[in-house]
Scaffold this motif. Structure first.
Motif, PDB file in Angstrom:
ATOM      1  N   ARG A   1       0.834  -1.203   0.000  1.00 27.51           N
ATOM      2  CA  ARG A   1       0.000   0.000   0.000  1.00 27.51           C
ATOM      3  C   ARG A   1       0.868   1.252   0.000  1.00 27.51           C
ATOM      4  N   LYS A   2       0.247   2.366  -0.409  1.00 37.07           N
ATOM      5  CA  LYS A   2       0.952   3.648  -0.382  1.00 37.07           C
ATOM      6  C   LYS A   2       1.441   3.925   1.031  1.00 37.07           C
ATOM      7  N   GLY A   3       2.639   4.446   1.118  1.00 29.89           N
ATOM      8  CA  GLY A   3       3.203   4.789   2.422  1.00 29.89           C
ATOM      9  C   GLY A   3       3.955   3.663   3.092  1.00 29.89           C
ATOM     10  N   TYR A   4       4.045   2.500   2.438  1.00 37.15           N
ATOM     11  CA  TYR A   4       4.753   1.372   3.050  1.00 37.15           C
ATOM     12  C   TYR A   4       6.174   1.774   3.440  1.00 37.15           C
ATOM     13  N   MET A   5       6.591   1.339   4.634  1.00 37.06           N
ATOM     14  CA  MET A   5       7.922   1.664   5.139  1.00 37.06           C
ATOM     15  C   MET A   5       8.626   0.406   5.641  1.00 37.06           C
TER      16      MET A   5
ATOM     17  N   TRP B   1      15.045  -4.382  14.926  1.00 36.82           N
ATOM     18  CA  TRP B   1      14.956  -5.052  16.224  1.00 36.82           C
ATOM     19  C   TRP B   1      16.002  -4.473  17.170  1.00 36.82           C
ATOM     20  N   PRO B   2      15.701  -4.238  18.450  1.00 33.82           N
ATOM     21  CA  PRO B   2      14.501  -4.659  19.169  1.00 33.82           C
ATOM     22  C   PRO B   2      13.351  -3.656  19.167  1.00 33.82           C
ATOM     23  N   LYS B   3      13.537  -2.464  18.596  1.00 30.81           N
ATOM     24  CA  LYS B   3      12.436  -1.494  18.578  1.00 30.81           C
ATOM     25  C   LYS B   3      11.235  -2.066  17.848  1.00 30.81           C
ATOM     26  N   GLY B   4      11.496  -2.864  16.802  1.00 33.06           N
ATOM     27  CA  GLY B   4      10.413  -3.433  16.015  1.00 33.06           C
ATOM     28  C   GLY B   4       9.498  -4.336  16.812  1.00 33.06           C
ATOM     29  N   ARG B   5       9.981  -4.883  17.906  1.00 30.69           N
ATOM     30  CA  ARG B   5       9.117  -5.723  18.750  1.00 30.69           C
ATOM     31  C   ARG B   5       7.931  -4.931  19.285  1.00 30.69           C
ATOM     32  N   ASP B   6       8.148  -3.649  19.538  1.00 29.78           N
ATOM     33  CA  ASP B   6       7.151  -2.823  20.224  1.00 29.78           C
ATOM     34  C   ASP B   6       6.432  -1.822  19.330  1.00 29.78           C
ATOM     35  N   TYR B   7       6.946  -1.598  18.098  1.00 30.70           N
ATOM     36  CA  TYR B   7       6.338  -0.577  17.232  1.00 30.70           C
ATOM     37  C   TYR B   7       6.217  -1.093  15.799  1.00 30.70           C
ATOM     38  N   VAL B   8       5.079  -0.783  15.173  1.00 32.02           N
ATOM     39  CA  VAL B   8       4.812  -1.150  13.783  1.00 32.02           C
ATOM     40  C   VAL B   8       4.216   0.056  13.062  1.00 32.02           C
ATOM     41  N   HIS B   9       4.682   0.309  11.848  1.00 24.95           N
ATOM     42  CA  HIS B   9       4.129   1.403  11.054  1.00 24.95           C
ATOM     43  C   HIS B   9       2.666   1.120  10.712  1.00 24.95           C
ATOM     44  N   TYR B  10       1.797   2.077  10.970  1.00 22.85           N
ATOM     45  CA  TYR B  10       0.378   1.920  10.655  1.00 22.85           C
ATOM     46  C   TYR B  10       0.162   1.687   9.164  1.00 22.85           C
ATOM     47  N   ALA B  11       0.937   2.362   8.309  1.00 25.63           N
ATOM     48  CA  ALA B  11       0.767   2.225   6.862  1.00 25.63           C
ATOM     49  C   ALA B  11       1.005   0.791   6.397  1.00 25.63           C
TER      50      ALA B  11
ATOM     51  N   GLY C   1      -0.936   7.638  16.588  1.00 25.63           N
ATOM     52  CA  GLY C   1      -0.598   8.427  15.404  1.00 25.63           C
ATOM     53  C   GLY C   1      -0.302   7.562  14.205  1.00 25.63           C
ATOM     54  N   LYS C   2       0.957   7.554  13.761  1.00 25.17           N
ATOM     55  CA  LYS C   2       1.330   6.796  12.569  1.00 25.17           C
ATOM     56  C   LYS C   2       1.893   5.416  12.892  1.00 25.17           C
ATOM     57  N   VAL C   3       1.862   5.027  14.168  1.00 26.28           N
ATOM     58  CA  VAL C   3       2.401   3.722  14.546  1.00 26.28           C
ATOM     59  C   VAL C   3       1.460   3.006  15.503  1.00 26.28           C
ATOM     60  N   PHE C   4       1.597   1.680  15.541  1.00 27.93           N
ATOM     61  CA  PHE C   4       0.988   0.863  16.582  1.00 27.93           C
ATOM     62  C   PHE C   4       2.056   0.579  17.629  1.00 27.93           C
ATOM     63  N   LYS C   5       1.642   0.592  18.883  1.00 25.60           N
ATOM     64  CA  LYS C   5       2.541   0.217  19.972  1.00 25.60           C
ATOM     65  C   LYS C   5       2.038  -1.076  20.592  1.00 25.60           C
ATOM     66  N   PHE C   6       2.967  -2.003  20.846  1.00 23.73           N
ATOM     67  CA  PHE C   6       2.636  -3.286  21.458  1.00 23.73           C
ATOM     68  C   PHE C   6       3.249  -3.318  22.855  1.00 23.73           C
ATOM     69  N   PRO C   7       2.447  -3.040  23.878  1.00 24.59           N
ATOM     70  CA  PRO C   7       3.000  -2.933  25.240  1.00 24.59           C
ATOM     71  C   PRO C   7       3.302  -4.268  25.899  1.00 24.59           C
ATOM     72  N   GLY C   8       3.028  -5.382  25.192  1.00 25.09           N
ATOM     73  CA  GLY C   8       3.383  -6.690  25.752  1.00 25.09           C
ATOM     74  C   GLY C   8       2.293  -7.319  26.579  1.00 25.09           C
TER      75      GLY C   8
ATOM     76  N   GLU D   1       5.257  -8.496  11.255  1.00 24.70           N
ATOM     77  CA  GLU D   1       5.707  -7.117  11.098  1.00 24.70           C
ATOM     78  C   GLU D   1       6.562  -6.701  12.290  1.00 24.70           C
ATOM     79  N   ARG D   2       6.307  -7.297  13.445  1.00 28.71           N
ATOM     80  CA  ARG D   2       7.104  -7.030  14.642  1.00 28.71           C
ATOM     81  C   ARG D   2       8.452  -7.749  14.605  1.00 28.71           C
ATOM     82  N   GLY D   3       8.614  -8.701  13.671  1.00 31.23           N
ATOM     83  CA  GLY D   3       9.845  -9.475  13.617  1.00 31.23           C
ATOM     84  C   GLY D   3       9.802 -10.723  14.467  1.00 31.23           C
ATOM     85  N   VAL D   4       8.597 -11.317  14.605  1.00 29.68           N
ATOM     86  CA  VAL D   4       8.393 -12.498  15.437  1.00 29.68           C
ATOM     87  C   VAL D   4       7.954 -13.661  14.548  1.00 29.68           C
ATOM     88  N   PRO D   5       8.530 -14.855  14.716  1.00 27.25           N
ATOM     89  CA  PRO D   5       8.128 -15.998  13.892  1.00 27.25           C
ATOM     90  C   PRO D   5       6.647 -16.326  14.062  1.00 27.25           C
ATOM     91  N   ALA D   6       5.938 -16.470  12.951  1.00 25.93           N
ATOM     92  CA  ALA D   6       4.512 -16.796  13.008  1.00 25.93           C
ATOM     93  C   ALA D   6       4.040 -17.256  11.635  1.00 25.93           C
TER      94      ALA D   6
END
Length: 622
Positions: free
Chosen positions: A142-146, A151-161, A182-189, A258-263
């Motif tokens: 999609r437009k805006g893909y980033m 890692w390890p920031k990716g564990r907790d944040y994902v771009h909304y786009a 805002g423009k990101v999802f946060k995963f607080p665990g 998207e978080r960098g976790v096997p699934a």
């Protein structure tokens, strides 16, 4: 013999053209010039020169031509333009699919799923499109893909786009799964059964299960949600294979990847899980809502099949702690009490010993020697191969484990990770893998260490957080993943269903993987992997299905600006290179590490950055 020759100096000469001279009369000087000239043009294979030339081989070893392969750009830029080399024959051009296919999962699409029975979750299982319904286009971002956060920031944040779905932030708001900022999802665990966070939940597990000392390395999360359990286990150097169906909660597995976790997309339904027997050191259900006592305990017996002797099973959620929650669950005391008693009885029949129950959690341990405690009334499976599971129906029988006297004789024995990564796996030591000996296993490890070192010279981003999600499409004994082993990345080791069954060895090494047939779509979302390794895949499948379909599936799985490394026979790679010429991939073919006389070559590609609606897309994407 001319020594220390530099290609750049040789190429300055105006007299180094071979013209019409024959091989028998050319000088060594000209041979060296031809070596570098053809490398620079990227046309060594086209020339036919050097395939059996006893003079060229030793000369090229002394020649400094390595710099010609550094012109592929592996960095992310998000503005790469398609490059068309006029000297290359025109390849078939694959157009972008409509943007509505941005999250297309060929074998788990909702419209097709609804045509199948709901009994035993059959409709949530794999149902692949027939040949005439396959897409022959490129799945767009999609437009805006980033590029995902490293890692390890990716564990907790994902771009909304990248995953523009907010439903979980509403449905699971009180459970702290995911928050929109805002423009990101946060995963607080957070999670349904761990309101204090996944870290605190794992700490409680670690008070019973030896997680911290390397005894537990591989784990299975059934009904994983956004895979926070697996995400936080990575800090403890435990690899969890998480799965969840593609259901009404949008993008659970997509968020995990998207978080960098096997699934993977998957479900306990009517067919076996695509994993070998005795694979996992630990498995858990955290309010996964799987009916463990249904069908004569068939689902718990499947967990028993993939759980190694000495492994652990965790159940948190219903019916555990039913006295506290039965009203909240809107169930009667008798109903939930009966369910727990049935689980307890089933676990005992499987030779599982209950180790812990407190609050909402219970933990069982599978005994090392299960045969000694099996009741005569237990229905034992009569199958000759407990690992032959691809599209095979589950049964209500119990898969037998080897009869042993101590833990050293089964699964990984007393070995702890990382020692088990290179130790001889029990399946090989016991002669259970046809054609593989201790010696050939050790040679395979040496070979892949050399190959991976070559890959890192070609692309110095390999081994960094830039390539977090890695796939090996034809994993063999897991040598590629072992040589790459690092907390910066993880490898999905795929053992093709038509290849030698080595997946049990891979798990014994402390790695994870899955069975798959590459004539079908993989159980993942688009843009799941940063780096794909394909060694011998196309030679393996050349008489099985259309190579074009496999390449389009690879493109679907690969992130924009992701990379692929092919290793195969030169004739096969030339066919592959011709196809990818129309797929918005930049490609470069190069020789084997041992020189140009080796028929096996390496093809390296980088997927260009493009999104739906860009000027390169079709009009209906606008």
């Amino acid at each position: 013999m001319v020594e220390g020759v530099n290609c750049n100096n040789i190429m300055k000469s105006k007299h180094n053209s071979p013209g019409n001279r024959t091989r028998s009369t050319i000088s060594i000087f000209v041979v060296i010039a031809l070596c570098c000239f053809f490398y620079l043009l990227g046309a060594w294979e086209k020339s036919g020169f050097g395939k059996r030339d006893s003079i060229a081989f030793p000369v090229t070893k002394q020649t400094d031509c390595s710099n010609v392969f550094t012109n592929l750009n592996f960095e992310t830029h998000h503005n790469m333009e398609e490059i068309v080399e006029p000297s290359e024959p025109k390849a078939k051009v694959f157009k972008p699919c409509d943007v509505k296919y941005a999250d297309y999962t060929p074998c788990q699409e909702q419209d097709r799923a609804m045509k199948f029975p709901r009994e035993n979750m059959i409709y949530r299982e794999r149902h692949c499109p027939p040949e005439e319904e396959k897409l022959h286009c490129l799945i767009p971002a999609r437009k805006g893909y980033m590029t995902p956060f490293p890692w390890p920031k990716g564990r907790d944040y994902v771009h909304y786009a990248n995953v523009p779905y907010k439903s979980l932030t509403v449905e699971k708001a009180v459970q702290n799964w995911v928050q929109f900022q805002g423009k990101v999802f946060k995963f607080p665990g957070g999670g349904t059964m761990f309101p204090q966070g996944a870290g605190a939940y794992i700490d409680e597990l670690a008070s019973i299960i030896p997680i911290s000392d390397g005894s537990v390395r591989t784990a299975l999360d059934t009904g994983c949600g956004v895979a926070s359990w697996g995400a936080y286990l990575l800090k403890r150097n435990v690899l969890a294979m998480s799965f969840a169906p593609r259901d009404n909660h949008e993008a659970q597995v997509q968020f995990a990847l998207e978080r960098g976790v096997p699934a993977v997309i998957g479900v306990l339904g009517s067919i076996h899980l695509p994993y070998p027997s005795r694979a996992f050191d630990m498995a858990q259900c955290s309010r996964c809502l799987i009916p463990w006592t249904a069908n004569d305990g068939m689902y718990l017996k499947e967990v028993d099949r993939v759980l190694r002797p000495g492994g652990y099973w965790i159940l948190s959620g219903p019916p555990i702690n039913w006295k506290t929650y039965y009203k909240t669950w809107k169930r009667s005391k008798e109903d939930v009490q009966t369910e727990q008693r049935q689980i307890e009885a089933l676990a005992e029949s499987l030779c599982w010993e209950k180790k812990y129950e407190k609050g909402d959690m219970a933990i069982w341990k599978k005994k090392v020697n299960t045969k000694s405690c099996k009741s005569k009334s237990v229905n034992v499976c009569q199958t000759e191969d407990a690992d032959d599971v691809w599209y095979k129906k589950m049964d209500t029988c119990v898969t037998p484990s080897p009869e042993v006297t101590n833990a050293n004789e089964v699964a990984v024995g007393a070995l702890k990770f990382p020692a088990r990564l290179y130790a001889v796996p029990p399946r090989i030591a016991n002669g259970l893998v046809d054609g593989v000996t201790t010696e050939s296993y050790q040679e395979d490890n040496k070979l892949w260490k050399k190959h991976v070192n070559t890959y890192k010279r070609i692309n110095n981003l390999i081994g960094t957080t830039r390539y977090r999600n890695v796939m090996d499409m034809n994993a063999g004994l897991g040598g590629f993943a072992a040589a790459l082993e690092s907390r910066k990345s993880w490898v999905m080791n795929v053992v093709p269903t038509i290849a030698k069954n080595t997946l049990g060895v891979i798990y014994e090494r402390g790695l994870i993987g899955i069975y798959h047939d590459w004539c079908e779509g993989f159980s993942t979302y688009p843009r799941s992997y940063d780096l794909i390794h394909a060694s011998g895949v196309f030679s393996l499948y050349k008489n099985e299905c259309n190579l074009e379909d496999i390449l389009l599936e690879m493109d679907r799985m690969l992130r924009p600006e992701g990379a692929v490394i092919f290793r195969d026979e030169v004739d096969v790679l030339n066919k592959v290179r011709k196809i990818v010429g129309g797929m918005r991939w930049d490609a470069k073919i190069m020789d084997h590490e041992d020189g140009p006389l080796v028929p096996e070559k390496i093809l390296v590609v980088v997927k260009q950055y493009w999104v739906a609606g860009s000027r390169n897309s079709t009009s209906k994407d606008q």
